[in-house]
Structure formats: C-alpha cells, structure tokens
Design an enzyme around this catalytic site. Structure first.
Site, short mmCIF file in Angstrom:
data_model
loop_
_atom_site.label_atom_id
_atom_site.label_comp_id
_atom_site.label_asym_id
_atom_site.label_seq_id
_atom_site.Cartn_x
_atom_site.Cartn_y
_atom_site.Cartn_z
N GLY A 159 3.77 15.96 38.15
CA GLY A 159 2.44 15.95 37.97
C GLY A 159 1.76 15.83 39.05
O GLY A 159 2.03 14.99 40.07
N LEU A 209 5.58 10.98 37.19
CA LEU A 209 6.59 12.20 37.24
C LEU A 209 7.36 11.80 35.74
O LEU A 209 7.46 10.60 35.39
CB LEU A 209 7.43 11.11 38.84
CG LEU A 209 8.42 11.79 39.00
CD1 LEU A 209 9.47 11.80 40.40
CD2 LEU A 209 10.02 11.68 37.83
N LYS A 210 7.90 12.52 35.69
CA LYS A 210 8.61 12.88 34.52
C LYS A 210 10.08 13.00 34.66
O LYS A 210 10.04 14.46 35.07
CB LYS A 210 8.49 13.33 32.87
CG LYS A 210 6.63 12.51 32.51
CD LYS A 210 5.98 12.96 31.34
CE LYS A 210 4.96 14.46 31.61
NZ LYS A 210 4.04 15.32 30.78
N ASP A 248 4.19 24.13 37.09
CA ASP A 248 3.60 23.99 36.42
C ASP A 248 3.96 25.05 35.09
O ASP A 248 4.19 24.93 33.80
CB ASP A 248 3.42 22.96 36.61
CG ASP A 248 1.39 22.91 36.92
OD1 ASP A 248 1.43 24.11 37.55
OD2 ASP A 248 0.94 22.00 36.66
N ARG A 249 2.46 25.40 35.71
CA ARG A 249 3.14 26.62 34.91
C ARG A 249 3.53 27.82 34.29
O ARG A 249 3.44 28.01 32.90
CB ARG A 249 1.10 27.69 35.09
CG ARG A 249 -0.32 26.47 35.56
CD ARG A 249 -1.28 27.14 36.26
NE ARG A 249 -1.56 28.21 35.50
CZ ARG A 249 -3.22 29.39 35.97
NH1 ARG A 249 -3.08 29.09 37.27
NH2 ARG A 249 -3.18 29.86 35.10
N GLY A 285 0.52 28.23 39.82
CA GLY A 285 1.49 26.65 39.94
C GLY A 285 2.76 26.71 39.32
O GLY A 285 2.88 26.99 37.73
N ASP A 333 9.50 16.28 36.38
CA ASP A 333 8.57 17.27 36.28
C ASP A 333 6.94 16.43 37.45
O ASP A 333 6.87 15.30 36.93
CB ASP A 333 7.86 17.51 34.13
CG ASP A 333 6.50 17.81 34.33
OD1 ASP A 333 5.90 18.37 35.26
OD2 ASP A 333 6.17 17.65 33.73
#
Length: 264
Positions: free
Chosen positions: A9, A13-14, A105-106, A103, A7
């Site tokens: 963002g 970064l995760k 991520d959404r 997006g 992920d």
C-alpha cells in the site's frame, strides 16, 4: 506448492505465505513492514520461511518500491507476478472507463469481497470499503459488475490538510462524539463522519440502482476505527486483498486464467 501473497500500500507492505493458492487457504506465516523497512525483509521476516513456489502481489506504491520488493525476493527462485486490473477476472466484470487504470488494490479487494459474499449465499449487490491512507467505496451489482466507486482522503490526510491550510489550527488526537465541544473532538468526529457519510451515500445509490439492500464489506488498516460510527450494517473483513489474491491465483496458476487476466 507454497504461495506468497503481497499487498503493498501507500504506507506498509503486508505479506502472507500459504500452503497453496486456494481460495480458502489458511496462512502459514504473515507479517507487515513499513515501506521504509522493506530492505529488512530478506534477512528478517523472510529469512527462515519455506521458499514459496508461486507469488502474486498487489502494489499501489509505484515502480521504485516494486523493484525494492523484488530485490528482497531474490533469496528465492521465484518469478514475481503483479496484478494489473483487467476487463474481467474471477467472476467480476470491470465497469471502469479504462479498466487497466483502476487501482489494483481496489480490483483485488472487490474480487475478495465478491467471493466472500458468494460463500455466504446467493449473489447480491455489494458495497466494498477500504479505509487506509485513502478511502475507497466501490459498488458491485448482483451480476458481478463493478458499477463504479469513489475515492476520498483517509482520516490522517483530512486532518493534516486542515492543519496546513488553517491558521493556528493544530491537530491533536480527539474522540468521536455526536456533539463535539472542543476542537480536537470536532476534527476527529468530522473526519469519521465524512467517511461514514460517503459509505452511506453509496449504499443508498446501490439500493436504488439494484432495487435491493446491498451487502457491505469494510477492510483496511483503519477499518476497525470506523465500526462504532457506521449506521449501515457491514462486515469487517480484515484481509480482503489477500482473499482476492488467493482467488485470482487459484485460477491463474491452475490453468484457468481468462483471456483478459494480465500478469506482468
């Protein structure tokens, strides 16, 4: 068949490594890096990991950052796959005017929230909140249709905007109070109540539209800061994006990909 979820963002970064791409998988290892430190991953946190055999990621930071991440992944024989929002996937229908412009991520967080809700009982409307650099508040009906959502500045952006646009105003860290009596507390309380108000407004809209009380899920790096100031019931779910990536990967990598799903 180890699975790497990423992920990326606007700030960090995760990542998480799972023993398999299954919705209820527990991570074997996980971590986070600020975007400035991405180049440290291959010789640092990723150096001694078991080589993942599958990868699915979500990125909002742009193509240049994506290339930097993929360069770090060259230590493994691994094809990178990145989510692009689609018309439907994993039980969710995308009601955005242009589905691919939503997006990633959404979209992924909503899929994670939808399946988290299904694991708790029958399908119901929900509101999904991500609190990070920006704040998003999404509405989903009981059929799994994304109705729409709002975007507003995160707390840090609000405060920096006030500092840069208001003469003589400096932004120290304050405390959230019902009745702030100093500028620092007034600024911190104002940003917090603005986010809380946006969530409450969306919950009201969903309640009216669907005729029933929605479940509310909150995620994101700053989600815990909002918890004491929320007036609507909600569940704080730390890893909704990872939950969504697992649900999507379970279908994509096991031959259950729908015609509308996209991997690039």
């Amino acid at each position: 068949m180890t699975f790497l979820a990423i992920d990326v963002g606007n700030t960090r970064l995760k990542w998480a490594l799972y023993p398999s791409a299954k919705g209820n998988a527990v991570p074997m290892a996980q971590g986070a890096e600020f975007l400035d430190n991405i180049e440290k991953l291959s010789e640092g946190a990723w150096a001694n990991l078991p080589a993942p055999t599958q990868m699915l990621g979500c990125i909002v930071a742009g193509d240049a950052v994506k290339r930097r991440v993929q360069e770090q992944m060259e230590i493994w024989d691994l094809a990178p796959h990145w989510v692009v929002s689609s018309a439907e996937e994993a039980g969710l229908t995308n009601g955005y005017d242009h589905p691919t412009r939503l997006g990633a991520d959404r979209w992924v967080a909503m899929i994670g929230a939808w399946h988290r809700g299904l694991a708790q009982g029958p399908a119901s409307p929900m509101v999904v909140v991500m609190v990070g650099t920006a704040v998003t508040v999404e509405a989903i009906d009981a059929s799994g249709k994304f109705l729409g959502g709002i975007i507003l500045p995160g707390h840090g952006i609000m405060l920096r905007a006030l500092e840069s646009g208001t003469a003589g105003l400096h932004v120290p860290t304050g405390t959230v109070r019902e009745f702030p009596t100093n500028t620092s507390d007034a600024l911190t309380s104002g940003g917090t109540f603005a986010i809380a108000g946006a969530v409450e407004c969306m919950v009201k809209h969903v309640r009216t539209h669907c005729g029933t009380e929605p479940k509310c899920f909150m995620t994101g790096g700053a989600g815990w800061k909002m918890a004491p100031s929320m007036s609507v019931p909600f569940e704080l779910a730390e890893n909704l994006i990872f939950d969504g990536l697992l649900e999507m990967a379970a279908r994509r990598f096991q031959g259950k990909q729908t015609a509308s799903a996209q991997i690039i």
